[in-house]
Design an enzyme around this catalytic site. Structure first.
Site, PDB file in Angstrom:
ATOM      1  N   ASP A 180       0.807  -1.222   0.000  1.00  0.00           N
ATOM      2  CA  ASP A 180       0.000   0.000   0.000  1.00  0.00           C
ATOM      3  C   ASP A 180       0.838   1.270   0.000  1.00  0.00           C
ATOM      4  O   ASP A 180       0.416   2.305   0.520  1.00  0.00           O
ATOM      5  CB  ASP A 180      -0.964   0.027   1.209  1.00  0.00           C
ATOM      6  N   LYS A 206       1.926   2.183  -5.069  1.00  0.00           N
ATOM      7  CA  LYS A 206       2.488   1.629  -6.315  1.00  0.00           C
ATOM      8  C   LYS A 206       1.590   1.931  -7.512  1.00  0.00           C
ATOM      9  O   LYS A 206       2.069   2.259  -8.593  1.00  0.00           O
ATOM     10  CB  LYS A 206       2.672   0.100  -6.187  1.00  0.00           C
ATOM     11  N   GLY A 255      -4.571  -4.038  -3.882  1.00  0.00           N
ATOM     12  CA  GLY A 255      -5.556  -2.999  -4.180  1.00  0.00           C
ATOM     13  C   GLY A 255      -4.757  -1.769  -4.548  1.00  0.00           C
ATOM     14  O   GLY A 255      -4.102  -1.189  -3.694  1.00  0.00           O
ATOM     15  N   HIS A 256      -4.737  -1.433  -5.823  1.00  0.00           N
ATOM     16  CA  HIS A 256      -3.908  -0.327  -6.298  1.00  0.00           C
ATOM     17  C   HIS A 256      -4.803   0.820  -6.732  1.00  0.00           C
ATOM     18  O   HIS A 256      -5.634   0.660  -7.620  1.00  0.00           O
ATOM     19  CB  HIS A 256      -3.010  -0.800  -7.447  1.00  0.00           C
ATOM     20  N   GLN A 282       1.979  -6.010  -3.292  1.00  0.00           N
ATOM     21  CA  GLN A 282       2.367  -6.127  -1.887  1.00  0.00           C
ATOM     22  C   GLN A 282       3.675  -5.340  -1.642  1.00  0.00           C
ATOM     23  O   GLN A 282       3.951  -4.409  -2.359  1.00  0.00           O
ATOM     24  CB  GLN A 282       2.506  -7.594  -1.449  1.00  0.00           C
TER      25      GLN A 282
END
Ligand code: GDP
Ligand code: IMO
Ligand code: MG
Length: 431
Positions: free
Chosen positions: A13, A16, A40-41, A225
């Site tokens: 988080d 990225k 979750g990007h 990650q």
């Protein structure tokens, strides 16, 4: 020829998605090589927010090819929902923009159930997974019993593999976890349906990428990650089940390390972690809550509040060692605005002894007390800064301290979630 890997230098988080979106402009293709929809990007473009779990964050740039490579574990239901949502919003007009590896392992319903019941059984020793079936799917892959994307378009092969898997999984679910069994026929029909819909995207992604690279294409690898969640080098067992470090980009995509020209580590200007595991600089007081509120530190995948703390230099130095960082993209500097003073952990004290490096043993890491250096904060809003010269002196001093403590140049500073709230000092595709 230039290919760049972007990885998380902390616990995930780090931002990225935003950084990949920015660099995508200079690349021809964007590749996810590891992880799954535990990621979750988030991207914000002109105030509009997008969260991607599987589709690479370059997808908003028309014409840039986006590849989900073999090393990714794919939940086809999630992928198809993501495709539908993008199309509804006017993106992915050309299906040829997205490619999915024929050899990618598929997340099946029993993986998701096993992830959940296993965590329940662990009670307060739980890992705090995203409950997306990631670990159980990677286990089957390593055990050589996994179902892969290519199986979804071969009914006989899928039926045979599903039956063999369900024999064991249902035995476990029924007798050990006392959970509901997964039905054979309904699952087979459901996954054959996904196979039909995914077929246009399925290709030999390694062959595709290598051919394009040989023709001169520039590739951007989007890590998922973070370094400390790496299965081999992270805070095991509080890790994810894949190699989140730079090497994972190569093994997961089938692109050789000799084709890579640089690795950018994304790091927040402070630190966060979701789920269990050691986090020496964690703040439990009002200051931590203030960072959580100002940084909206709630998970993009699960909505869980993220644990917040000060920047941990030994962690990022460790990320430099493991990934060979050519630069750091420092995100969320704006979140620290208004704090009277900012701390940086420069080393730890473990058992009364100063230690400069991340300890390998979990009990030592859990016991580590941060040793801090402190710098003055700044009051002026920095969220519209366009270049380094626009930043207050105190912010520049903080950036220099991080560079000094990590031994890596800060090549980009992000001062807000939006694409245009970014100061690019060095473009990895141009330098
Ligand atoms: P990722 O998983 O590494 O892509 O990061 P996430 O998307 O899970 O979390 C990063 C969060 O921070 C997202 O909500 C982003 O929109 C947001 N973000 C990224 N960069 C910045 C920044 O510089 N400032 C602020 N305030 N938010 C940012
Ligand atoms: P992105 O790509 C932050 C964490 C989970 C848990 C551990 C194992 O958005 O940075 P898993 O479901 O992978 O078996 O969970 O890893 N985790 C993440 N934390 N960001 C992520 O992804 C994460 N993906 C997994 O919270 O502690
Ligand atoms: Mg995330």
């Amino acid at each position: 020829m230039k290919s760049i890997i972007v990885i998380g230098a902390q616990w995930g988080d780090e931002g990225k998605g935003k950084i990949v979106d920015i660099y995508s402009e200079f690349a021809d293709m964007v590749v996810r090589s590891t992880g799954g929809n535990n990621a979750g990007h988030t991207l914000v473009v002109k105030g509009e927010k997008f969260v991607f779990h599987l589709i690479p964050s370059g997808i908003l740039h028309p014409g840039k090819k986006c590849v989900i490579a073999n090393g990714v574990v794919v939940d086809p239901k999630v992928l198809l929902a993501e495709i539908d949502r993008l199309k509804e919003r006017g993106y992915l007009k050309d299906d040829g923009q997205l490619k999915v590896g024929l050899l990618a392992n598929i997340i099946m319903p029993y993986h998701i159930v096993l992830d959940r019941v296993r965590e329940e059984k662990l009670g307060d020793k739980k890992i705090g997974t995203t409950a997306r079936g990631i670990g159980p799917c990677y286990e089957d892959k390593i055990a050589r019993t996994g179902i892969r994307a290519c199986d979804l378009v071969h009914p006989d092969s899928l039926a045979e593999k599903l039956r063999a898997n369900l024999d064991l999984k249902n035995f476990l679910l029924r007798n050990y976890y006392r959970a509901d069994e997964i039905p054979f026929q309904a699952t087979l029909d459901e996954y054959l349906g996904y196979g039909k819909r995914l077929k246009p995207y399925l290709i030999d992604t390694s062959s595709f990428l290598n051919e394009e690279i040989n023709r001169g294409a520039k590739v951007l690898f989007e890590g998922a990650q973070g370094t400390l969640l790496d299965i081999d080098h992270g805070t095991y067992p509080f890790v994810t089940s894949s190699n989140t470090t730079a090497g994972g980009a190569c093994t997961g995509s089938g692109v050789s390390p000799t084709k890579i020209s640089g690795v950018v580590g994304v790091s927040k200007a402070y630190a966060t972690r979701v789920g269990g595991g050691p986090f020496p600089t964690e703040l439990f007081d009002e200051e931590g809550q203030r960072i959580r509120d100002r940084g909206h530190e709630y998970g993009s995948t699960t909505g869980r509040p993220r644990r917040c703390g000060w920047f941990d230099a030994p962690v990022v130095r460790y990320a430099h060692r493991l990934n060979g960082l050519s630069g750091i993209a420092l995100t969320k500097l704006d979140v620290l605005t208004g704090l009277p003073r900012i701390r940086v952990c420069v080393a730890y004290e473990i058992g009364g002894v100063r230690r400069d490096e991340v300890p390998l043993s979990l009990p030592e890491f859990e016991e580590a007390k941060p040793l801090y250096e402190q710098v003055e904060g700044w009051k002026n809003d920095i969220s519209s800064a366009k270049e380094f010269g626009d930043l207050p002196k105190a912010a520049l001093k903080y950036i220099r301290l991080i560079e000094e403590m990590t031994g890596v140049e800060i090549s980009l500073v992000s001062v807000g979630p939006d694409r245009n709230q970014t100061i690019v000092r060095k473009n990895p595709f141009r330098s």
